[in-house]
Design a protein around this motif. Structure first.
Motif, short mmCIF file in Angstrom:
data_model
loop_
_atom_site.label_atom_id
_atom_site.label_comp_id
_atom_site.label_asym_id
_atom_site.label_seq_id
_atom_site.Cartn_x
_atom_site.Cartn_y
_atom_site.Cartn_z
N ASN A 177 22.20 106.72 7.59
CA ASN A 177 23.00 105.48 7.60
C ASN A 177 24.46 105.75 7.28
O ASN A 177 25.37 105.21 7.92
CB ASN A 177 22.42 104.48 6.60
N ILE A 178 24.69 106.59 6.26
CA ILE A 178 26.07 106.94 5.90
C ILE A 178 26.74 107.67 7.05
O ILE A 178 27.90 107.38 7.39
CB ILE A 178 26.09 107.81 4.63
N SER A 179 26.04 108.61 7.64
CA SER A 179 26.61 109.41 8.72
C SER A 179 27.00 108.54 9.91
O SER A 179 28.03 108.77 10.55
CB SER A 179 25.60 110.49 9.16
N ASN A 180 26.19 107.55 10.23
CA ASN A 180 26.52 106.63 11.33
C ASN A 180 27.82 105.89 11.05
O ASN A 180 28.67 105.73 11.93
CB ASN A 180 25.38 105.63 11.54
N ASP A 181 27.98 105.42 9.79
CA ASP A 181 29.21 104.72 9.42
C ASP A 181 30.41 105.67 9.49
O ASP A 181 31.50 105.29 9.94
CB ASP A 181 29.09 104.14 8.01
N VAL A 182 30.22 106.90 9.00
CA VAL A 182 31.30 107.88 9.00
C VAL A 182 31.73 108.21 10.43
O VAL A 182 32.92 108.26 10.74
CB VAL A 182 30.85 109.17 8.26
N LEU A 183 30.76 108.44 11.29
CA LEU A 183 31.10 108.77 12.68
C LEU A 183 31.78 107.61 13.39
O LEU A 183 32.69 107.81 14.20
CB LEU A 183 29.82 109.17 13.43
N HIS A 184 31.35 106.39 13.06
CA HIS A 184 31.99 105.20 13.64
C HIS A 184 33.46 105.15 13.22
O HIS A 184 34.35 104.92 14.04
CB HIS A 184 31.28 103.93 13.20
#
Length: 306
Positions: A74-81
């Motif tokens: 979940n964190i990685s998705n936000d970071v990549l966004h």
């Protein structure tokens, strides 16, 4: 640090690295009022685009049964966004121009001892164990403000000195978030209650001179403990109380004001404050355990506990 917590952080960092391909050296754990991961996404001319993730909240979720791989994903998705859309990078770069940054400067209080690492190379002043830290607004929306600390190199690039920047930030803070007294009857009975204005001659605001004290914050309430240090505020409060007063910082968001004429002693206030910090105040909102006082004769603040 608790070994389970330490292992959680290590595994979380590795998980984010594996998913995002962001180098491990750009994912840093920072311990402070709020433990967090600083994830650097990009850098240009000394300005960094970064995501800040609150670790203690994630660890609580993990202890409650959330899977670590789900948290990391979940964190990685936000970071990549954020990385792919350059969410705040361009707005942060605008701050390199002083004429743009000047009106966005403000001051926030944090505990110095718990934040020494993140205060390196940052513009701040200290009083006791309180750090008056200079920030700038990057963006503002319906959810609040996004801000960044002002680094010393930025001040040099502006061709300014740190005292001038600090004074500008304090002045801005007053106009961005004016001080307000919040009375219990208003807070409890009216959801739209916005506090009592007291700085103008036409304002009618009777302060409580008993041991109960008064709650002081700002119109925004968030990070409102700065209110007592804003220009003219302490002088006006001492005038309304007709006395010196003690300051009890129950969090970074507000400060309790007690007249020295109420008969309450600093040692008693400290005991109450310790209970409040332990039972009510989130660790992320902690400012200080010390009791401070404003002396209306000298116009100075002083610490009155060891």
């Amino acid at each position: 640090m608790d070994k389970n917590y330490e292992l959680f952080i290590k595994q979380l960092i590795n998980g984010i690295h594996d998913i995002t391909n962001i180098s491990l050296e750009n994912i840093k754990f920072v311990k402070g009022n709020e433990d967090r991961l600083n994830i650097i996404l990009a850098e240009h001319d000394g300005i960094y685009e970064a995501c800040s993730v609150h670790v203690d909240e994630l660890y609580t979720a993990y202890q409650d049964g959330a899977k670590l791989n789900v948290i990391a994903n979940n964190i990685s998705n936000d970071v990549l966004h954020a990385k792919n859309n350059n969410v705040y990078y361009d707005k942060t770069k605008e701050l390199m121009d002083y004429d743009t940054a000047k009106s966005r400067l403000f001051v926030r209080l944090i505990n110095y001892d718990k934040n020494t690492d993140i205060l390196r190379n940052v513009v701040y002043k200290t009083f006791g164990d309180i750090a008056f830290t200079v920030y700038a607004i990057v963006d503002e929306n319906e959810f609040g403000i996004v801000s960044t600390k002002i680094l010393k190199f930025m001040v040099k690039k502006w061709g300014k000195n740190e005292n001038d920047i600090f004074n500008e930030a304090i002045k801005n803070t007053y106009y961005l978030t004016p001080p307000r007294i919040y009375k219990w009857e208003g807070v409890l009975c009216d959801e739209s209650y916005a506090g009592e204005s007291f700085m103008n001659d036409e304002d009618i605001c009777d302060l409580d001179k008993s041991f109960s004290g008064n709650t002081l914050s700002t119109t925004r309430k968030t990070n409102g403990a700065i209110a007592v240090f804003l220009p003219g505020v302490a002088e006006k409060i001492s005038e309304l109380l007709d006395s010196d007063f003690y300051m009890v910082f129950t969090s970074i968001h507000e400060v309790m004001i007690h007249s020295t004429g109420s008969g309450v002693a600093p040692k008693d206030l400290k005991l109450v404050l310790r209970d409040t910090l332990r039972e009510v105040t989130p660790s992320s909102d902690y400012l200080t355990e010390e009791i401070y006082k404003y002396n209306r004769k000298t116009h100075k603040f002083e610490c009155v506990t060891d």
